[in-house]
Design a protein around this motif. Structure first.
Motif, mmCIF file in Angstrom:
data_model
loop_
_atom_site.group_PDB
_atom_site.id
_atom_site.type_symbol
_atom_site.label_atom_id
_atom_site.label_comp_id
_atom_site.label_asym_id
_atom_site.label_seq_id
_atom_site.Cartn_x
_atom_site.Cartn_y
_atom_site.Cartn_z
ATOM 1 N N ALA A 198 0.831 -1.208 0.000
ATOM 2 C CA ALA A 198 0.000 0.000 0.000
ATOM 3 C C ALA A 198 0.866 1.258 0.000
ATOM 4 N N ALA A 199 1.971 1.238 0.757
ATOM 5 C CA ALA A 199 2.852 2.405 0.831
ATOM 6 C C ALA A 199 3.519 2.669 -0.511
ATOM 7 N N LEU A 200 3.955 1.621 -1.180
ATOM 8 C CA LEU A 200 4.583 1.791 -2.492
ATOM 9 C C LEU A 200 3.565 2.236 -3.534
ATOM 10 N N ASP A 201 2.357 1.678 -3.463
ATOM 11 C CA ASP A 201 1.296 2.090 -4.389
ATOM 12 C C ASP A 201 0.968 3.570 -4.220
ATOM 13 N N ALA A 202 0.944 4.020 -2.956
ATOM 14 C CA ALA A 202 0.591 5.408 -2.670
ATOM 15 C C ALA A 202 1.609 6.388 -3.250
ATOM 16 N N THR A 203 2.865 5.961 -3.345
ATOM 17 C CA THR A 203 3.911 6.831 -3.896
ATOM 18 C C THR A 203 4.107 6.612 -5.389
ATOM 19 N N GLY A 204 3.407 5.629 -5.941
ATOM 20 C CA GLY A 204 3.521 5.358 -7.367
ATOM 21 C C GLY A 204 4.788 4.615 -7.752
ATOM 22 N N ARG A 205 5.456 4.010 -6.778
ATOM 23 C CA ARG A 205 6.691 3.291 -7.100
ATOM 24 C C ARG A 205 6.369 1.858 -7.498
ATOM 25 N N ASP A 248 15.917 7.029 -0.113
ATOM 26 C CA ASP A 248 16.074 5.907 -1.039
ATOM 27 C C ASP A 248 14.798 5.648 -1.837
ATOM 28 N N GLY A 249 13.782 6.468 -1.582
ATOM 29 C CA GLY A 249 12.526 6.305 -2.295
ATOM 30 C C GLY A 249 11.516 5.419 -1.603
ATOM 31 N N PHE A 250 11.717 5.163 -0.291
ATOM 32 C CA PHE A 250 10.806 4.300 0.453
ATOM 33 C C PHE A 250 10.042 5.118 1.491
ATOM 34 N N PRO A 251 8.718 5.113 1.425
ATOM 35 C CA PRO A 251 7.904 5.920 2.344
ATOM 36 C C PRO A 251 7.937 5.360 3.760
ATOM 37 N N PRO A 252 7.716 6.206 4.770
ATOM 38 C CA PRO A 252 7.695 5.726 6.160
ATOM 39 C C PRO A 252 6.534 4.767 6.392
ATOM 40 N N LEU A 253 6.745 3.840 7.315
ATOM 41 C CA LEU A 253 5.726 2.849 7.661
ATOM 42 C C LEU A 253 5.284 3.067 9.108
#
Length: 315
Positions: A198-205, A248-253
Motif C-alpha cells: 500500500a505504501a509503495l502504491d501510494a507513492t507510485g513506485r 532511497d525512495g521508500f515511504p515511512p511505515l
C-alpha cells in the motif's frame, strides 16, 4: 562501603515510568502519593542525579533517569529470579507457547533461557506460526499463550512492545533504480506485506513480489543476498542489512506493536509467570547489531518506544 540501592524504591521508580504518573503509581504499589514522592527523593539522593523533570502537566525521565531505568529493570528481574529459585512451591506443568518465527528468532532465546532457570520444572512447548494461525489455535484450546503482532481489528492482545517497522535491503548489494522494487514478504494475509504494498502504491513506485514466505529466515536470506527488499521490526534487523528510508525512495511505515494473547482458563500461575518474563525480556531488547562499515544512517537506529496501547496493524 557504598550503600546498595533499595529494591522497593527501584520497583516504585519502574512503576512510575510504566504508569506515567506518581498518582497512578501510588495506586499500583499501594502507597500514598507523598510516600511515593519521598521514595523518589531518597532514590535521587542515593544516585546523586535528578531522575524526573516536569513536562507540561506531566513528567518525563531525564537522561540520568533513562540510564537508571535499564539497570532498575535488570535488578528487579534478577531479584525476582533469585527469590523464585528458592521457592519450595515451584511451578510445575506444561506451557504451550505460540510465536511467529521472526519473534522466536529474536526474542525467545532470552525469554526461554531466563524462564527455564527460574522455573526448571515447567516444560515449554513452542509453536512457530503466523499470528493469525496462533490466534485460531488459542481459540481451539491448542495453545496457552501467544506472542503476536497486535492487530485490534482482527484479534485482541495486550501490547507489550512498540517499535519502528523498517524497509530493509542488503548493505552490500545496491538496488537498481531503473527496475521495480523486488519484494520478499509474508503471505497475502500478512499485514506487513499489505502495509508495504500500500505504501509503495501510494507513492507510485513500481514493485514486484519475488519471494513469499512466512519464514523470516527465508525472507532475510533473500534480503542479505541482495535479491529483494523486505520490512522488519527494528529489533529484528541483522548484520548485513541496511535501512532504506525516504531518501532511497521508500515511504515511512507505521510502527509495529507486539502483544500477548492468553487462553481463557489457562493455569493462572503459569500464565502470569511467563507473561512477566516476556514483558521483562522485551523491555531489555535492543536493536540488533550491524556492520561497523555500514553507512552512518544505517548504524544509527531510532529509539525504540515502549507503549501500552494503540491501534497498529501487524502480521
Amino acid at each position: 562501603m557504598t550503600a546498595p540501592l533499595d529494591i522497593d524504591q527501584l520497583h516504585t521508580f519502574i512503576t512510575i515510568v510504566d504508569t506515567g504518573s506518581f498518582t497512578r503509581a501510588a495506586d499500583r504499589v499501594f502507597k500514598t502519593q507523598s510516600a511515593v514522592s519521598m521514595q523518589m527523593r531518597r532514590l535521587e539522593e542515593r544516585i546523586g542525579k535528578q531522575l524526573f523533570a516536569k513536562d507540561g502537566r506531566g513528567i518525563r525521565l531525564t537522561s540520568e533517569g533513562e540510564k537508571l531505568l535499564n539497570y532498575a529493570r535488570r535488578i528487579i528481574r534478577l531479584n525476582n529470579e533469585a527469590i523464585a529459585a528458592f521457592d519450595d512451591n515451584r511451578l510445575e506443568g506444561t506451557l504451550r507457547i505460540g510465536t511467529p518465527d521472526d519473534y522466536a528468532d529474536r526474542y525467545m532465546p532470552e525469554i526461554i533461557g531466563r524462564f527455564a532457570k527460574t522455573h526448571p520444572n515447567v516444560e515449554l512447548y513452542i509453536v512457530c506460526e503466523p499470528s493469525e494461525d496462533l490466534a485460531e489455535k488459542l481459540s481451539r484450546g491448542e495453545l496457552d499463550i501467544a506472542l503476536v503482532t497486535h492487530h485490534p481489528k482482527v484479534r485482541v492482545s495486550d501490547v507489550v512492545r512498540t517499535e519502528p517497522l523498517c524497509w530493509v535491503g542488503s548493505a552490500n548489494h545496491p538496488l537498481r533504480d531503473d527496475a521495480p522494487v523486488p519484494l520478499a514478504v509474508g503471505r497475502r494475509d500478512c499485514q506487513w506485506r499489505q502495509l508495504a504494498v500500500a505504501a509503495l502504491d501510494a507513492t507510485g513506485r513500481e514493485h514486484q513480489v519475488l519471494f513469499t514466505s512466512w519464514s523470516s529466515t527465508v525472507l532475510a536470506a533473500a534480503v542479505l543476498a541482495g535479491m529483494a527488499v523486505s520490512v522488519l521490526p527494528e529489533s529484528a534487523l541483522r548484520t548485513g542489512m541496511k535501512i532504506l528510508n525516504q531518501s532511497d525512495g521508500f515511504p515511512p511505515l507505521p510502527p509495529v506493536q507486539i502483544g500477548i494473547m492468553k487462553r481463557p482458563g489457562a493455569p493462572t500461575s503459569l500464565i502470569n509467570a511467563i507473561s512477566n518474563h516476556i514483558t521483562a525480556c522485551l523491555d531489555n531488547i535492543t536493536p540488533a547489531a550491524v556492520d561497523d562499515d555500514m553507512d552512518a544512517d544505517v548504524k544509527t537506529f531510532p529509539r525504540v518506544a515502549r507503549l501500552r496501547a494503540g491501534n497498529m496493524p501487524g502480521w
